[in-house]
Design an enzyme around this catalytic site. Structure first.
Site, short mmCIF file in Angstrom:
data_model
loop_
_atom_site.label_atom_id
_atom_site.label_comp_id
_atom_site.label_asym_id
_atom_site.label_seq_id
_atom_site.Cartn_x
_atom_site.Cartn_y
_atom_site.Cartn_z
N CYS A 84 0.83 -1.20 0.00
CA CYS A 84 0.00 0.00 0.00
C CYS A 84 0.87 1.26 0.00
CB CYS A 84 -0.99 -0.03 1.16
SG CYS A 84 -2.36 1.14 0.98
N HIS A 194 -3.52 -5.58 1.17
CA HIS A 194 -2.77 -5.81 2.40
C HIS A 194 -2.68 -7.30 2.77
CE1 HIS A 194 -2.33 -1.65 4.07
NE2 HIS A 194 -3.28 -1.42 3.16
N GLU A 196 -0.81 -8.65 4.93
CA GLU A 196 -0.60 -8.81 6.37
C GLU A 196 -1.92 -8.84 7.14
OE1 GLU A 196 -0.73 -4.28 6.02
OE2 GLU A 196 -0.44 -6.05 4.76
#
Length: 225
Positions: A84, A194, A196
């Site tokens: 990002c 994302h 994560e």
């Protein structure tokens, strides 16, 4: 295997990246004002709003002391992942081609997306199967990938387009549905969604993002071996 996760003023996904990377190896935060990468085998430039995005997303972070070391690390072949805002930083630093523009809807958007693995033969996607779909969230306002037609054609030919938005999931307006690209050498990779936030089904509804971190671990361990 040790990940170094950069931390800028305005980072908000740095600790999430540490937790995600920590599922496949060790992970440590690296403060933006220091040049020491502390022996990291791979670097993650996380999401957030580095330096408040006051000038342009990622434009100020690109000049931070730690980025001098990251640029040198990447030029020597080290693995660097930008997520990002981290993707924006890597484009600003010219470690990745192209640029990120405001979403076509001109607003911040947060939603779960389906991504297609366009190239599974990279150091960031080798744990994926070609054409596999990954369910990963995205949350940003400046995520519309742009490169001129000639550059994009060359990137396609060299396999630098790594991830694409599945049909109907490209809310950004990115050209050719591009969601993630790597550099020509294949050691620097950036994506807007994302991974994560998609490492545990209990909290995110998907663990598909873990494949990105597992691929990095596999690649580093293979290089050491």
């Amino acid at each position: 295997m040790k990940f170094g996760v950069l931390q800028f003023p305005g980072s908000c996904d740095d600790r999430d990246a540490v937790l995600a990377a920590g599922l496949v190896g060790e992970a440590e935060l690296l403060w933006h004002g220091e040049r020491d990468l502390k022996g990291a085998d791979a670097i993650i430039v996380p999401g957030g709003f580095s330096y408040g995005d006051y000038l342009r997303a990622g434009a100020i972070a690109r000049f931070s002391p730690v980025m001098e070391s990251v640029i040198d690390f990447a030029e020597r072949g080290g693995l660097v992942l930008g997520i990002c805002n981290g993707f924006q930083v890597l484009c600003e630093a010219r470690l990745l081609p192209g640029a990120l523009l405001m979403n076509v809807e001109r607003r911040f958007t947060f939603r779960q997306l389906e991504l297609e693995v366009a190239n599974a033969d990279t150091r960031f996607t080798c744990a994926c199967t070609p054409g596999a779909r990954l369910s990963i969230p995205a949350k940003h306002a400046w995520g519309r990938y742009y490169a001129d037609a000639s550059a994009l054609r060359s990137m396609e030919q060299r396999g630098q387009v790594v991830l694409r938005y599945a049909s109907g999931h490209n809310f950004t307006g990115s050209l050719e549905d591009v969601a993630g690209v790597c550099n020509e050498a294949g050691n620097v990779f950036g994506l807007m969604p994302h991974p994560e936030h998609a490492v545990r089904e209990l909290t995110g509804g998907s663990s598909d993002g873990l494949a990105i971190f597992e691929s990095m671990r596999t690649s580093v361990e293979a290089a050491v071996a």
